[in-house]
Write an enzyme that holds these catalytic residues in place. Structure first.
Site, mmCIF file in Angstrom:
data_model
loop_
_atom_site.group_PDB
_atom_site.id
_atom_site.type_symbol
_atom_site.label_atom_id
_atom_site.label_comp_id
_atom_site.label_asym_id
_atom_site.label_seq_id
_atom_site.Cartn_x
_atom_site.Cartn_y
_atom_site.Cartn_z
ATOM 1 N N LYS A 117 32.805 14.400 20.438
ATOM 2 C CA LYS A 117 31.957 13.599 19.535
ATOM 3 C C LYS A 117 30.735 13.161 20.329
ATOM 4 O O LYS A 117 30.877 12.618 21.440
ATOM 5 C CB LYS A 117 32.764 12.394 19.055
ATOM 6 C CG LYS A 117 32.052 11.488 18.069
ATOM 7 C CD LYS A 117 33.064 10.525 17.448
ATOM 8 C CE LYS A 117 32.395 9.415 16.661
ATOM 9 N NZ LYS A 117 33.365 8.459 16.118
ATOM 10 N N ARG A 187 40.400 15.929 6.111
ATOM 11 C CA ARG A 187 40.155 14.631 5.470
ATOM 12 C C ARG A 187 40.185 14.790 3.960
ATOM 13 O O ARG A 187 40.078 15.916 3.468
ATOM 14 C CB ARG A 187 38.731 14.127 5.805
ATOM 15 C CG ARG A 187 38.337 14.270 7.221
ATOM 16 C CD ARG A 187 36.843 14.663 7.346
ATOM 17 N NE ARG A 187 36.538 14.977 8.741
ATOM 18 C CZ ARG A 187 36.104 14.097 9.611
ATOM 19 N NH1 ARG A 187 35.824 12.898 9.241
ATOM 20 N NH2 ARG A 187 35.902 14.439 10.873
ATOM 21 N N ASP A 255 35.470 10.505 3.633
ATOM 22 C CA ASP A 255 35.407 11.434 4.777
ATOM 23 C C ASP A 255 36.071 10.819 6.014
ATOM 24 O O ASP A 255 36.273 11.508 7.007
ATOM 25 C CB ASP A 255 33.958 11.818 5.091
ATOM 26 C CG ASP A 255 33.056 10.613 5.243
ATOM 27 O OD1 ASP A 255 32.971 9.822 4.286
ATOM 28 O OD2 ASP A 255 32.456 10.448 6.319
#
Ligand code: AMP
Ligand code: MG
Length: 490
Positions: A117, A187, A255
């Protein structure tokens, strides 16, 4: 999901089952290399759990993988596509600053997503820079590891590296990349994205999800209904656990709801100090949509969005499909309530069930709200019969409530010692208090001193130990502290 890769020296044993799904689900893409990666945090215990060698991960080549500068053997990096309702509004999203490196197969054969990330722009970055700042990545590390130690399903943090490049937010900040480990990154929003295309792709995604997370559903009569019911069941259990420790996620967009039932996306999250259902920390949540007390309602709303995506798979007759979906989604209310009540009973040292238990718990919460009592510490006061923990102690109303509670405890057969044990296992000695998290981040980011964070992590690692070293972390913020605010888009 066959795995053929040889295990490397670092232990990377990556499969790429997601990359074998239809190409519309993602974009194959490498992370953008960074100037000079430096390891700030490595979770050696988690590394070993994953079958990785922490010593090799700390070496230059190991760190380069964690920064996105080097591609590990067997890795096929990609950015996932997804959609989502953000604060109720539908948007096309996707990994705007994350790369899935692959799925690590552990020595026990389990499969975990390894995701970077802050690893650079992707086709889904919109106006973002694809990067992340050090403070928020360390914050995710602390809070996700604290959640894990509290026994709450969550994504975990393997490492944080600095990039040697600045990121520009309100000020210039050091850039960083977090390595996130998740059962998967599927998700509600992934289904929302794919359901916009066609039913064939939707079926592929649903089958993949069932195979990966709900294999018991493969032999059921209606596996898609099973999928829906199981996702609902796991979310009911998860949200109850959040409520029981006072965790406020802060950005429960669809999400950010993982189908595996793990807590995901530690952005503006924080733990509540004094009890108030209206607690909101996020600066952008102006209407309190994601306030503490709203989390169960929002979870159910998100699950309704998930159910909608599954309609074409649930039944060939649309009306029947809607009926099945509605039935499943409305089941959330009771599932959540029974999870929460079971947890509350344990927090109060109650082993059996009486009809009045819910009202007993609710009256305690009402007292806490009226007296702005600290949530975590009020339960510690009850566990250890130590009035110093809670501002409620000494009030006549609390004394009256305690009489009612004691009478309830007398009606069960278990000993006082057993009751204390139960309470110690269900009432944490500490939570990651916002002021202690900030103190750790300030030392790490401003002074490059991670020792404060390491001490905090050590205290948080076993919250049910109730060891003397944890007492200093139990104190709520001083009354002079300003209202705590958290920020998105970090
Ligand atoms: P989040 O609030 O973390 O769930 O993020 C919502 C969306 O914004 C996701 O698509 C993220 O990947 C994207 N995003 C957040 N920050 C950035 C950034 N700095 N650059 C690119 N995309 C971002
Ligand atoms: Mg997100």
């Amino acid at each position: 999901m066959a795995v053929t890769k040889a295990v490397s020296e670092t232990g990377w044993n990556l499969d790429n089952s997601y990359a074998r799904l239809p190409a519309t689900f993602y974009t194959i893409l490498r992370p953008t290399p960074v100037r000079s990666p430096q390891l700030v945090m490595l979770n050696a215990v988690l590394a070993e759990f994953l079958g990785l060698n922490p010593v090799a991960l700390k070496e230059k080549e190991g760190v380069e993988v964690l920064a996105g500068n080097r591609i590990a053997e067997g890795s096929m990096p990609l950015a996932q596509a997804y959609a989502g309702h953000q604060f109720g509004h539908f948007t096309m999203l996707g990994d705007g600053r994350a790369h899935l490196l692959g799925e690590q197969i552990t020595p026990r054969g389990e499969r975990y997503d390894i995701q970077l990330k802050g690893s650079g722009k992707t086709p889904y970055s919109r106006h973002g820079d694809g990067r992340a700042a050090l403070g928020p990545m360390l914050r995710e590390y602390i809070v996700s590891e604290a959640m894990y130690a509290l026994g709450i399903p969550t994504t975990r943090s393997l490492a944080v590296v600095t990039t040697g490049e600045p990121v520009y937010r309100e000020t210039e900040l050091p850039g960083a990349v977090l390595t996130r480990v998740a059962a998967s990154h599927l998700r509600v929003g992934t289904f929302q994205y794919v359901s916009k295309w066609d039913t064939d792709n939707l079926r592929v995604l649903a089958d993949y999800t069932i195979e990966r997370h709900f294999p018991d559903g493969l032999n059921t009569e209606n596996r898609y209904l099973f999928l829906l019911q199981e996702v609902i069941r796991r979310q009911a259990a998860l949200i109850a656990k959040w409520q029981l420790v006072g965790f406020v996620h802060g950005v429960m967009n669809t999400d950010n709801m993982a189908l595996s039932g793990e807590t995901i996306d530690y952005g503006p999250c924080a733990f509540m100090d004094s009890y108030d259902p209206a607690t909101v920390f996020s600066s952008i949540d102006v209407y309190g949509r994601y306030a503490y007390g709203n989390q169960p309602v929002v979870a159910q709303w998100n699950l309704a969005r998930f159910a909608e995506t599954l309609l074409p798979l649930l039944h060939s007759d649309e009306l029947q499909a809607v009926r099945l979906a509605q039935q499943a989604v409305s089941g959330f209310t009771d599932l959540y309530r029974s999870n929460w009540l079971a947890g509350m009973r344990a927090k109060l040292g109650i082993f059996d069930e009486e009809a009045e238990d819910e009202s007993l718990a609710q009256s305690l919460l009402d007292l806490m709200r009226r007296h702005r009592a600290d949530y975590t510490n009020t339960f510690l006061a009850l566990t250890f019969d130590n009035p110093q923990y809670s501002s409620l102690s000494g009030t006549p109303e609390f004394a009256k409530w305690q009489e009612r509670w004691q009478a309830r405890l007398c009606r069960q057969r278990e000993t006082r010692a057993a009751r204390e044990q139960l309470m110690k296992k269900n009432n944490p000695a500490l939570i990651p208090r916002n002021h202690r998290v900030e103190e750790a981040l300030e030392a790490a980011v401003q002074r490059e001193d991670v020792s404060v964070m390491e001490r905090l992590l050590a205290a948080l690692a076993d919250p049910y130990a109730h060891s003397p070293g944890q007492v200093e972390y139990a104190a709520p913020p001083p009354p002079s502290a300003c209202r705590y605010r958290t920020f998105c888009g970090t």
